[in-house]
Design a protein around this motif. Structure first.
Motif, short mmCIF file in Angstrom:
data_model
loop_
_atom_site.label_atom_id
_atom_site.label_comp_id
_atom_site.label_asym_id
_atom_site.label_seq_id
_atom_site.Cartn_x
_atom_site.Cartn_y
_atom_site.Cartn_z
N ASP A 72 0.87 -1.17 0.00
CA ASP A 72 0.00 0.00 0.00
C ASP A 72 0.91 1.22 0.00
O ASP A 72 1.44 1.61 1.06
CB ASP A 72 -0.90 0.00 1.23
CG ASP A 72 -1.90 1.14 1.23
OD1 ASP A 72 -1.70 2.12 0.51
OD2 ASP A 72 -2.89 1.05 1.97
N ASP A 73 1.14 1.80 -1.16
CA ASP A 73 2.06 2.91 -1.26
C ASP A 73 1.55 4.15 -0.54
O ASP A 73 2.34 5.00 -0.12
CB ASP A 73 2.35 3.23 -2.73
CG ASP A 73 3.25 2.20 -3.38
OD1 ASP A 73 3.50 2.31 -4.61
OD2 ASP A 73 3.68 1.26 -2.69
N ALA A 74 0.26 4.28 -0.39
CA ALA A 74 -0.29 5.42 0.35
C ALA A 74 0.12 5.37 1.82
O ALA A 74 0.20 6.40 2.49
CB ALA A 74 -1.80 5.45 0.22
N LYS A 75 0.36 4.16 2.31
CA LYS A 75 0.76 3.98 3.71
C LYS A 75 2.24 3.63 3.85
O LYS A 75 2.70 3.36 4.96
CB LYS A 75 -0.09 2.88 4.35
CG LYS A 75 -1.56 3.22 4.44
CD LYS A 75 -2.33 2.11 5.14
CE LYS A 75 -3.80 2.49 5.27
NZ LYS A 75 -4.58 1.41 5.94
N ASN A 76 2.96 3.59 2.73
CA ASN A 76 4.38 3.20 2.75
C ASN A 76 4.57 1.88 3.49
O ASN A 76 5.50 1.72 4.31
CB ASN A 76 5.24 4.29 3.40
CG ASN A 76 5.50 5.46 2.47
OD1 ASN A 76 4.96 5.52 1.36
ND2 ASN A 76 6.32 6.39 2.92
N THR A 77 3.71 0.93 3.19
CA THR A 77 3.72 -0.33 3.93
C THR A 77 3.62 -1.51 2.97
O THR A 77 2.85 -1.46 2.01
CB THR A 77 2.57 -0.37 4.93
OG1 THR A 77 2.71 0.73 5.86
CG2 THR A 77 2.56 -1.67 5.72
N VAL A 78 4.39 -2.54 3.28
CA VAL A 78 4.27 -3.81 2.57
C VAL A 78 3.81 -4.86 3.56
O VAL A 78 4.16 -4.81 4.74
CB VAL A 78 5.62 -4.22 1.91
CG1 VAL A 78 6.71 -4.40 2.94
CG2 VAL A 78 5.43 -5.45 1.05
#
Length: 124
Positions: A72-78
């Motif tokens: 989720d690039d909006a959350k900078n999370t993988v």
């Protein structure tokens, strides 16, 4: 740069866990992201990777069909969704970021940044 892995814990065989890796200090959408794991007495091994765009993924044969990596690039999370867990999946799981080629996605030495690891324990 900081990669913060979380979500590990104790689960029974057959159960599920979702690991998260929150990134900061880098242009997250430009990085291939990978998950590796290391069990006691064993070398660190590749688990899964996802391209910077999210258009491609790759998995170790041992986890194909059971684990899913997504970002989720909006959350900078993988994330790593782990289903049908087995005792052999028990390990410390690490997330990593790679700015370079997708070709070397399964090689730990090619990754630029690493998280601190999160412990997954699977009881039989």
């Amino acid at each position: 740069v900081q990669l913060q892995a979380s979500g590990g814990g104790l689960v029974q065989a057959g159960g599920s866990l979702r690991l998260s890796c929150a990134a900061s200090g880098l242009t997250f959408s430009s990085y291939t992201m990978g998950w590796f794991r290391q069990a006691p007495g064993k070398e660190r091994e590749f688990v899964a990777a996802i391209t910077w765009s999210g258009s491609s993924t790759d998995y170790a044969d041992s986890v194909k069909g059971r684990f899913t990596i997504y970002r989720d690039d909006a959350k900078n999370t993988v994330y790593l969704q782990m289903d049908s867990l087995k005792p052999v999946d028990a390990a410390v799981y690490y997330c990593a970021a790679d700015r370079r080629s997708w070709v070397n996605r399964n090689r730990a030495s090619m990754y630029d940044y690493w998280g601190q690891g999160t412990l997954v324990t699977v009881s039989s």
